[in-house]
Design a protein around this motif. Structure first.
Motif, PDB file in Angstrom:
ATOM      1  N   VAL A 162     -33.299  46.232   2.383  1.00  0.00           N
ATOM      2  CA  VAL A 162     -34.201  46.616   3.464  1.00  0.00           C
ATOM      3  C   VAL A 162     -33.997  45.769   4.724  1.00  0.00           C
ATOM      4  O   VAL A 162     -33.883  46.301   5.831  1.00  0.00           O
ATOM      5  N   ALA A 163     -33.958  44.442   4.567  1.00  0.00           N
ATOM      6  CA  ALA A 163     -33.905  43.543   5.732  1.00  0.00           C
ATOM      7  C   ALA A 163     -32.657  43.765   6.592  1.00  0.00           C
ATOM      8  O   ALA A 163     -32.775  43.966   7.800  1.00  0.00           O
ATOM      9  N   PRO A 164     -31.445  43.724   6.004  1.00  0.00           N
ATOM     10  CA  PRO A 164     -30.273  43.923   6.859  1.00  0.00           C
ATOM     11  C   PRO A 164     -30.179  45.330   7.436  1.00  0.00           C
ATOM     12  O   PRO A 164     -29.736  45.508   8.570  1.00  0.00           O
ATOM     13  N   THR A 165     -30.607  46.329   6.675  1.00  0.00           N
ATOM     14  CA  THR A 165     -30.575  47.708   7.180  1.00  0.00           C
ATOM     15  C   THR A 165     -31.473  47.851   8.399  1.00  0.00           C
ATOM     16  O   THR A 165     -31.088  48.431   9.421  1.00  0.00           O
ATOM     17  N   THR A 166     -32.678  47.307   8.297  1.00  0.00           N
ATOM     18  CA  THR A 166     -33.617  47.374   9.409  1.00  0.00           C
ATOM     19  C   THR A 166     -33.122  46.599  10.621  1.00  0.00           C
ATOM     20  O   THR A 166     -33.146  47.088  11.762  1.00  0.00           O
ATOM     21  N   ALA A 167     -32.648  45.366  10.384  1.00  0.00           N
ATOM     22  CA  ALA A 167     -32.234  44.502  11.491  1.00  0.00           C
ATOM     23  C   ALA A 167     -31.026  45.068  12.237  1.00  0.00           C
ATOM     24  O   ALA A 167     -30.987  45.068  13.477  1.00  0.00           O
ATOM     25  N   VAL A 168     -30.033  45.539  11.497  1.00  0.00           N
ATOM     26  CA  VAL A 168     -28.827  46.051  12.150  1.00  0.00           C
ATOM     27  C   VAL A 168     -29.129  47.338  12.909  1.00  0.00           C
ATOM     28  O   VAL A 168     -28.633  47.556  14.016  1.00  0.00           O
ATOM     29  N   THR A 169     -29.970  48.204  12.336  1.00  0.00           N
ATOM     30  CA  THR A 169     -30.340  49.438  13.034  1.00  0.00           C
ATOM     31  C   THR A 169     -31.088  49.135  14.322  1.00  0.00           C
ATOM     32  O   THR A 169     -30.834  49.751  15.364  1.00  0.00           O
ATOM     33  N   SER A 170     -32.014  48.168  14.269  1.00  0.00           N
ATOM     34  CA  SER A 170     -32.784  47.822  15.460  1.00  0.00           C
ATOM     35  C   SER A 170     -31.902  47.225  16.549  1.00  0.00           C
ATOM     36  O   SER A 170     -32.227  47.326  17.737  1.00  0.00           O
ATOM     37  N   ALA A 171     -30.791  46.604  16.163  1.00  0.00           N
ATOM     38  CA  ALA A 171     -29.854  46.056  17.151  1.00  0.00           C
ATOM     39  C   ALA A 171     -28.877  47.115  17.647  1.00  0.00           C
ATOM     40  O   ALA A 171     -28.523  47.140  18.829  1.00  0.00           O
ATOM     41  N   ALA A 172     -28.439  47.988  16.739  1.00  0.00           N
ATOM     42  CA  ALA A 172     -27.410  48.963  17.090  1.00  0.00           C
ATOM     43  C   ALA A 172     -27.917  50.016  18.069  1.00  0.00           C
ATOM     44  O   ALA A 172     -27.174  50.447  18.973  1.00  0.00           O
ATOM     45  N   LEU A 173     -29.156  50.446  17.917  1.00  0.00           N
ATOM     46  CA  LEU A 173     -29.676  51.500  18.791  1.00  0.00           C
ATOM     47  C   LEU A 173     -29.681  51.095  20.264  1.00  0.00           C
ATOM     48  O   LEU A 173     -29.237  51.874  21.121  1.00  0.00           O
ATOM     49  N   PRO A 174     -30.170  49.900  20.629  1.00  0.00           N
ATOM     50  CA  PRO A 174     -30.091  49.506  22.043  1.00  0.00           C
ATOM     51  C   PRO A 174     -28.658  49.377  22.548  1.00  0.00           C
ATOM     52  O   PRO A 174     -28.385  49.648  23.725  1.00  0.00           O
ATOM     53  N   VAL A 175     -27.741  48.982  21.668  1.00  0.00           N
ATOM     54  CA  VAL A 175     -26.330  48.917  22.067  1.00  0.00           C
ATOM     55  C   VAL A 175     -25.831  50.313  22.420  1.00  0.00           C
ATOM     56  O   VAL A 175     -25.201  50.526  23.465  1.00  0.00           O
ATOM     57  N   LEU A 176     -26.110  51.270  21.553  1.00  0.00           N
ATOM     58  CA  LEU A 176     -25.678  52.650  21.806  1.00  0.00           C
ATOM     59  C   LEU A 176     -26.341  53.206  23.069  1.00  0.00           C
ATOM     60  O   LEU A 176     -25.707  53.908  23.855  1.00  0.00           O
ATOM     61  N   TYR A 177     -27.616  52.876  23.243  1.00  0.00           N
ATOM     62  CA  TYR A 177     -28.329  53.321  24.442  1.00  0.00           C
ATOM     63  C   TYR A 177     -27.692  52.726  25.698  1.00  0.00           C
ATOM     64  O   TYR A 177     -27.467  53.434  26.689  1.00  0.00           O
TER      65      TYR A 177
END
Length: 277
Positions: free
Chosen positions: A90-105
């Motif tokens: 759960v922790a790494p999945t959540t953290a990486v997703t929360s970081a990746a979305l602003p990068v893509l944006y």
């Protein structure tokens, strides 16, 4: 360079806030910790408004309120994922997703970080994966909890993106809107679930510290985002688990696994790469 410094300090403060929040959650119900810490954050941001003034407007409050809803949804989904899955998933999945979305944006809206900055982004995402590994958990997390963790990460990433969409001259007003909507959401949740918000004995000061630190980190993020690229700022901010781990090691005497030490080293390397880019 200013944005890098602010974002790095923001990550440290976020991690410290999570550490205090974790301590408080051992003594009080999670919903009580969330609600009271959110109120403490609102008090702090109202006190800071005269210090860091901005243009009040409906647009600033609206984007902030949307950000607050996204953050509250992310938090609720994160706790739900922890209840049904394992931390190591759960922790790494959540953290990486929360970081990746602003990068893509950021990339989609025209941001073009340099080669070394992008290398730092990749290293930072790897660092988040490494430091989030839980030594006590097994590896039998369900697909459902992983999907919920992805949704939680999307909520947190949405919080960063929506805050960035508020007018640049709005000062701290977006954070006022964010906290108003998140407090309302948590209060309604407590009402619907009929749960008392009374803190456990000896935990109130820890909860208040967690809320104040969390809001201080939000302020640092907002200032950093206005100074630099969101695709870099959000990634640096996502390194906050490293400071939580180090505090747990120093204060609670918890031992770090070799993979987590490597993650902290990668986090430092990522900050260095982004700073020199």
């Amino acid at each position: 360079m200013t944005a890098v410094i602010l974002a790095t300090v923001c990550a440290v403060v976020y991690g410290t806030a999570d550490f205090f929040g974790g301590l408080a959650s051992r003594r009080s119900q999670v919903l009580s910790v969330v609600a009271l810490s959110q109120i403490a954050g609102l008090v702090l941001i109202l006190a800071l408004l005269p210090v860091l003034p901005g243009m009040f407007g409906g647009l600033a409050l609206s984007w902030g309120m949307l950000a607050g809803l996204a953050g509250a949804a992310g938090l609720a989904l994160f706790y739900r994922a922890l209840a049904t899955g394992v931390m190591s998933v759960v922790a790494p999945t959540t953290a990486v997703t929360s970081a990746a979305l602003p990068v893509l944006y950021g990339l989609a809206t025209g941001e073009r970080p340099g080669f070394w900055a992008l290398a730092g982004v990749v290293l930072a995402l790897g660092a988040v994966l490494l430091v989030s590994q839980d030594r006590s958990a097994d590896r039998t997390g369900s697909v459902g909890s992983a999907l919920i963790a992805l949704a939680a990460g999307a909520g947190f990433g949405g919080f960063f993106i929506l805050l960035a969409m508020a007018p640049a001259d709005s000062g701290l007003w977006p954070l006022v809107g964010a906290r108003m909507s998140s407090i309302t959401t948590v209060a309604l949740l407590a009402l619907l679930t009929r749960r008392a918000l009374r803190p456990g004995a000896g935990s109130l000061h820890i909860i208040l510290a967690a809320g104040a630190l969390d809001m201080a980190a939000n302020v640092l993020y907002l200032l950093a985002e206005r100074q630099g690229l969101i695709s870099l700022v959000a990634v640096l901010v996502s390194l906050y688990p490293a400071s939580t781990l180090l505090l747990a090691r120093k204060v609670l005497g918890e031992r770090l696994r070799g993979i987590q030490v490597a993650g902290v080293a990668c986090a430092l390397g990522a900050v260095a790469l982004i700073a020199v880019a």
